[in-house]
Motif scaffolding. Structure first.
Motif, PDB file in Angstrom:
ATOM      1  N   THR A  34       0.863  -1.180   0.223  1.00  0.00           N
ATOM      2  CA  THR A  34      -0.040   0.173  -0.136  1.00  0.00           C
ATOM      3  C   THR A  34       0.932   1.438  -0.010  1.00  0.00           C
ATOM      4  O   THR A  34       2.149   1.515   0.357  1.00  0.00           O
ATOM      5  CB  THR A  34      -0.794   0.100   1.149  1.00  0.00           C
ATOM      6  N   PRO A  35       0.181   2.475  -0.475  1.00  0.00           N
ATOM      7  CA  PRO A  35       1.002   3.563  -0.867  1.00  0.00           C
ATOM      8  C   PRO A  35       1.087   4.595   0.797  1.00  0.00           C
ATOM      9  O   PRO A  35       0.535   4.110   1.741  1.00  0.00           O
ATOM     10  CB  PRO A  35       0.339   4.249  -1.713  1.00  0.00           C
ATOM     11  N   TRP A  36       1.799   5.527   0.494  1.00  0.00           N
ATOM     12  CA  TRP A  36       2.101   6.545   1.703  1.00  0.00           C
ATOM     13  C   TRP A  36       1.084   7.538   1.828  1.00  0.00           C
ATOM     14  O   TRP A  36       0.909   8.075   3.011  1.00  0.00           O
ATOM     15  CB  TRP A  36       3.324   7.187   1.604  1.00  0.00           C
ATOM     16  N   ASN A  37       0.092   7.817   1.110  1.00  0.00           N
ATOM     17  CA  ASN A  37      -0.974   8.662   0.981  1.00  0.00           C
ATOM     18  C   ASN A  37      -2.291   7.905   1.592  1.00  0.00           C
ATOM     19  O   ASN A  37      -2.646   6.859   1.077  1.00  0.00           O
ATOM     20  CB  ASN A  37      -1.291   9.559  -0.168  1.00  0.00           C
ATOM     21  N   THR A  38      -2.760   8.526   2.543  1.00  0.00           N
ATOM     22  CA  THR A  38      -4.211   7.853   3.333  1.00  0.00           C
ATOM     23  C   THR A  38      -3.907   6.470   3.465  1.00  0.00           C
ATOM     24  O   THR A  38      -4.644   5.669   2.754  1.00  0.00           O
ATOM     25  CB  THR A  38      -5.385   8.362   2.360  1.00  0.00           C
ATOM     26  N   PRO A  39      -2.658   6.143   3.938  1.00  0.00           N
ATOM     27  CA  PRO A  39      -2.392   4.540   3.899  1.00  0.00           C
ATOM     28  C   PRO A  39      -3.384   3.579   4.709  1.00  0.00           C
ATOM     29  O   PRO A  39      -3.863   2.492   4.306  1.00  0.00           O
ATOM     30  CB  PRO A  39      -1.151   4.652   4.605  1.00  0.00           C
ATOM     31  N   PHE A  40      -4.188   4.189   5.818  1.00  0.00           N
ATOM     32  CA  PHE A  40      -4.950   3.275   6.479  1.00  0.00           C
ATOM     33  C   PHE A  40      -6.215   2.941   5.654  1.00  0.00           C
ATOM     34  O   PHE A  40      -6.674   1.848   5.413  1.00  0.00           O
ATOM     35  CB  PHE A  40      -5.493   4.061   7.914  1.00  0.00           C
ATOM     36  N   MET A  41      -6.849   3.884   5.043  1.00  0.00           N
ATOM     37  CA  MET A  41      -8.221   3.520   4.309  1.00  0.00           C
ATOM     38  C   MET A  41      -7.698   2.827   3.192  1.00  0.00           C
ATOM     39  O   MET A  41      -8.251   1.794   2.900  1.00  0.00           O
ATOM     40  CB  MET A  41      -8.661   4.932   3.798  1.00  0.00           C
ATOM     41  N   LEU A  42      -6.768   3.287   2.390  1.00  0.00           N
ATOM     42  CA  LEU A  42      -6.508   2.346   1.251  1.00  0.00           C
ATOM     43  C   LEU A  42      -5.976   0.963   1.560  1.00  0.00           C
ATOM     44  O   LEU A  42      -6.284  -0.078   0.693  1.00  0.00           O
ATOM     45  CB  LEU A  42      -5.146   3.080   0.361  1.00  0.00           C
ATOM     46  N   SER A  43      -5.593   0.732   2.615  1.00  0.00           N
ATOM     47  CA  SER A  43      -5.021  -0.673   3.159  1.00  0.00           C
ATOM     48  C   SER A  43      -6.424  -1.700   3.276  1.00  0.00           C
ATOM     49  O   SER A  43      -6.523  -2.663   2.826  1.00  0.00           O
ATOM     50  CB  SER A  43      -4.203  -0.933   4.448  1.00  0.00           C
ATOM     51  N   THR A  44      -7.352  -0.824   3.762  1.00  0.00           N
ATOM     52  CA  THR A  44      -8.613  -1.611   4.128  1.00  0.00           C
ATOM     53  C   THR A  44      -9.456  -2.092   2.802  1.00  0.00           C
ATOM     54  O   THR A  44      -9.987  -2.904   2.937  1.00  0.00           O
ATOM     55  CB  THR A  44      -9.614  -0.849   4.909  1.00  0.00           C
ATOM     56  N   TRP A  45      -8.989  -1.473   1.840  1.00  0.00           N
ATOM     57  CA  TRP A  45      -9.714  -1.614   0.619  1.00  0.00           C
ATOM     58  C   TRP A  45      -9.216  -2.719  -0.096  1.00  0.00           C
ATOM     59  O   TRP A  45      -9.828  -3.457  -0.858  1.00  0.00           O
ATOM     60  CB  TRP A  45      -9.350  -0.544  -0.515  1.00  0.00           C
ATOM     61  N   LYS A  46      -8.038  -3.259   0.203  1.00  0.00           N
ATOM     62  CA  LYS A  46      -7.307  -4.142  -0.037  1.00  0.00           C
ATOM     63  C   LYS A  46      -7.385  -5.525   0.691  1.00  0.00           C
ATOM     64  O   LYS A  46      -7.451  -6.905   0.157  1.00  0.00           O
ATOM     65  CB  LYS A  46      -5.896  -4.259  -0.360  1.00  0.00           C
ATOM     66  N   ILE A  47      -7.047  -5.061   2.018  1.00  0.00           N
ATOM     67  CA  ILE A  47      -7.316  -6.403   2.878  1.00  0.00           C
ATOM     68  C   ILE A  47      -8.613  -6.937   3.352  1.00  0.00           C
ATOM     69  O   ILE A  47      -8.616  -8.212   3.357  1.00  0.00           O
ATOM     70  CB  ILE A  47      -6.455  -5.698   4.284  1.00  0.00           C
ATOM     71  N   ALA A  48      -9.572  -6.030   3.435  1.00  0.00           N
ATOM     72  CA  ALA A  48     -10.929  -6.428   3.942  1.00  0.00           C
ATOM     73  C   ALA A  48     -11.408  -7.351   3.059  1.00  0.00           C
ATOM     74  O   ALA A  48     -11.961  -8.541   3.181  1.00  0.00           O
ATOM     75  CB  ALA A  48     -11.985  -5.277   3.986  1.00  0.00           C
TER      76      ALA A  48
END
Length: 305
Positions: free
Chosen positions: A164-178
């Motif tokens: 995942t990237p460095w900008n808005t990392p938490f939200m973008l990680s949930t898009w992939k992990i969930a």
């Protein structure tokens, strides 16, 4: 609340990271890098060092993949309705710690609180959305003609890698992990080295909400070592990546030998088209907001007008 007060509050939330460092998380345990190496994460707000971060490498990725592989049989056989319950609890736990996540991400990325507070809540919404898909994750499709029938089936494919990237990392990680977890896959997550803190918080939150150990693992590090080993690892069945196109091309090449599936969100251009009958003042406001909001650190920045 003033800017100084916000910074003070954020520093209060991440004080534990300053003491313990940002460790890897493998098979339910917080662990340093196998090499003992670390690197610093620095706040763009005032360029001060925030914490030491475990600098994971191939050995750490191997350990995380082994944990994900070990956890996969039980997690993939967990009924979708049960996975849904766990992921809903993760969403609720994220909401309970939304302020901590938002303030931590503000200091780690330099983003404004008005955006990061919404991003934390969006992360919970992502978990809720994909939790609802879990009971139907294996539903296939049957199509028929008068003379033929085609049947498709869905199955969790095994451990997957998420970068995942460095900008808005938490939200973008949930898009992939969930969605990976909802489908019954296990995950090895390598967050961006510039903003690693909320990835560690997410795995801790998820396990406190009932996610079994080893289902979600986190290895910090750089793309040339930890990232490359993850994309080349033979037991990783798919890679999800958000970032620039050149890196996406490299990841696809690295995973080609083992025929990895990929899910990419790569660099692009985001045109704004203003028609003759548009309200010009509103169009200018919209274009300016899209370019400069999130400090310009957004993949949907309107870079062409």
């Amino acid at each position: 609340m003033t800017l100084d007060a916000n910074i003070a509050k954020a520093k209060g939330y991440i004080a534990h990271f300053a003491e313990t460092g940002v460790l890897n998380h493998i098979d339910g345990a917080s662990v340093p890098a196998a090499s003992g190496k670390t690197f610093e994460t620095i706040s763009p707000v005032d360029l001060t060092p925030l914490a030491k971060v475990a600098k994971g490498g191939a050995e750490d990725i191997d350990a995380a993949v082994a944990a994900a592989k070990k956890a996969f049989p039980a997690w993939s056989k967990t009924p979708g309705a049960e996975r849904r319950k766990i992921l809903i609890k993760v969403a609720e736990a994220i909401e309970a710690r939304a302020e901590e996540l938002a303030f931590t991400e503000c200091l780690d990325t330099g983003q404004a609180l008005r955006f990061m507070s919404k991003a934390a809540i969006r992360g919970a919404a992502n978990f809720r959305f994909f939790a609802d898909q879990a009971p139907h994750a294996e539903n296939g499709e049957v199509t028929r003609t008068p003379t033929q029938m085609n049947t498709t089936s869905r199955r969790p494919i095994g451990p997957v890698g998420v970068i995942t990237p460095w900008n808005t990392p938490f939200m973008l990680s949930t898009w992939k992990i969930a969605p990976a977890l909802a489908a019954g896959c296990t995950v090895v997550h390598k967050p961006a080295e510039f903003s690693p803190m909320t990835a560690k918080l997410l795995v801790e939150i998820a396990e406190s909400a009932g996610l079994p150990a080893g289902v979600l693992n986190v290895v910090n590090g750089f793309g040339e070592d930890a990232g490359k080993r993850l994309t080349e690892h033979p037991d990783i069945k798919a890679i999800a990546f958000v970032g620039e196109s050149r890196t996406g091309s490299m990841i696809m090449a690295q995973g080609a030998k083992s025929l990895k599936r990929v899910h990419f969100e790569l660099g692009g251009k985001n045109p704004v088209i203003v028609f003759d009958d548009a309200d010009i003042d509103r169009a200018v406001d919209a274009a300016t907001f899209m370019i400069y909001s999130l400090n310009g650190e957004r993949c949907t920045s309107s870079s062409r007008l």
